[in-house]
Scaffold this motif. Structure first.
Motif, PDB file in Angstrom:
ATOM      1  N   MET A 106       0.305 -41.856 -16.504  1.00  0.00           N
ATOM      2  CA  MET A 106      -0.564 -40.787 -16.984  1.00  0.00           C
ATOM      3  C   MET A 106      -0.145 -39.451 -16.394  1.00  0.00           C
ATOM      4  O   MET A 106      -0.045 -38.445 -17.091  1.00  0.00           O
ATOM      5  N   LYS A 107       0.135 -39.467 -15.104  1.00  0.00           N
ATOM      6  CA  LYS A 107       0.537 -38.232 -14.414  1.00  0.00           C
ATOM      7  C   LYS A 107       1.811 -37.670 -15.037  1.00  0.00           C
ATOM      8  O   LYS A 107       1.903 -36.460 -15.274  1.00  0.00           O
ATOM      9  N   ASP A 108       2.769 -38.535 -15.311  1.00  0.00           N
ATOM     10  CA  ASP A 108       4.026 -38.086 -15.914  1.00  0.00           C
ATOM     11  C   ASP A 108       3.793 -37.479 -17.295  1.00  0.00           C
ATOM     12  O   ASP A 108       4.376 -36.454 -17.644  1.00  0.00           O
ATOM     13  N   LEU A 109       2.945 -38.152 -18.062  1.00  0.00           N
ATOM     14  CA  LEU A 109       2.624 -37.660 -19.403  1.00  0.00           C
ATOM     15  C   LEU A 109       1.992 -36.270 -19.339  1.00  0.00           C
ATOM     16  O   LEU A 109       2.400 -35.345 -20.049  1.00  0.00           O
ATOM     17  N   GLU A 149      -2.313 -30.366  -8.718  1.00  0.00           N
ATOM     18  CA  GLU A 149      -2.812 -30.716  -7.384  1.00  0.00           C
ATOM     19  C   GLU A 149      -3.715 -31.948  -7.453  1.00  0.00           C
ATOM     20  O   GLU A 149      -3.657 -32.827  -6.593  1.00  0.00           O
ATOM     21  N   PHE A 150      -4.528 -31.990  -8.478  1.00  0.00           N
ATOM     22  CA  PHE A 150      -5.416 -33.146  -8.657  1.00  0.00           C
ATOM     23  C   PHE A 150      -4.621 -34.407  -8.985  1.00  0.00           C
ATOM     24  O   PHE A 150      -4.859 -35.473  -8.412  1.00  0.00           O
ATOM     25  N   LEU A 151      -3.647 -34.264  -9.878  1.00  0.00           N
ATOM     26  CA  LEU A 151      -2.873 -35.434 -10.319  1.00  0.00           C
ATOM     27  C   LEU A 151      -1.960 -35.955  -9.219  1.00  0.00           C
ATOM     28  O   LEU A 151      -1.641 -37.144  -9.185  1.00  0.00           O
ATOM     29  N   ASP A 152      -1.558 -35.060  -8.308  1.00  0.00           N
ATOM     30  CA  ASP A 152      -0.608 -35.440  -7.253  1.00  0.00           C
ATOM     31  C   ASP A 152      -1.275 -36.089  -6.049  1.00  0.00           C
ATOM     32  O   ASP A 152      -0.712 -36.087  -4.958  1.00  0.00           O
TER      33      ASP A 152
END
Lengths: 108, 108
Positions: free
Chosen positions: A91-94, B97-100
């Motif tokens: 999801m993060k990559d997308l 920042e949230f996704l990481d």
DNA sequence: ACCATTAATCGTAATATTGCAATAAATAAA
DNA sequence: TTTATTTATTGCAATATTACGATTAATGGT
């Protein structure tokens, strides 16, 4: 009406929208943040932590589970929830790919 | 009921949710992608590009404008829309920042 | 077996979202 | 000024979302 016309859009556009949508509620953001912070899995104290009613939290957990961002393991009477590592990364990559659109152009 | 209890959450959680929510519809994802792709600003041909009715596109543009992701300049009878560079970057940083969030933990 | 604990589900109310037809507003062109 | 073009707004119908009380289901402990 009142229903999104998904057939008008690409799979990528729909996937991004579905993921963004599930993150589009502060309770679900808070659940994700708390699951990361606690580091080890938690269960029903999300209700105490967040301050919404138990059925409401349960419903938000269900939505997060539906898109695969979290998973829950039954441990006795309680359920231990945690981030689904692989799916979170996907999801993060997308999202990152979408957000990293090139921004070097002149505007009106 | 039916209304999000924003007061239960931090400003950061609410900000992330608001931004994610506006990206939580494929039409708005498509609009953003098209605005990036065209490189120079466009206006009403988003209707032709996306295939929803003109009032519907206009409404989605309004929502994107409300959160500051795009801006529109009036040029004669038409309106030239484009990504708001600064706000897009701010949003991207917030989401990134949230996704990481750190993902090196053991799960249940 | 009985009771306590925990989480999911059901049912429902309040509100929000999506979409579009119809219309309005604003400017350009004739 | 009239007409065409473009976009915004209004009003409405259909559906989705949010929230929670009440209940159910499932397990653990006594």
């Amino acid at each position: 009406m009142g229903v999104t016309k998904s057939e008008k859009f690409t799979n990528l556009q729909n996937d991004i929208a579905v993921l963004a949508k599930v993150l589009g509620h502060p309770a679900r953001v808070a659940i994700i943040q708390h699951l990361f912070k606690i580091n080890t899995c938690i269960c029903g104290d999300l209700v105490d932590e967040i301050g919404l009613a138990q059925p409401t939290i349960s419903q938000h957990l269900k939505e997060l589970k539906n898109v695969g961002l979290i998973k829950g393991n039954i441990e006795g009477t309680s359920v231990c929830y945690c981030i689904d590592k692989d799916n979170w990364t996907k999801m993060k990559d997308l999202m990152t790919e979408f957000l990293d659109l090139d921004i070097t152009f002149n505007c009106c």
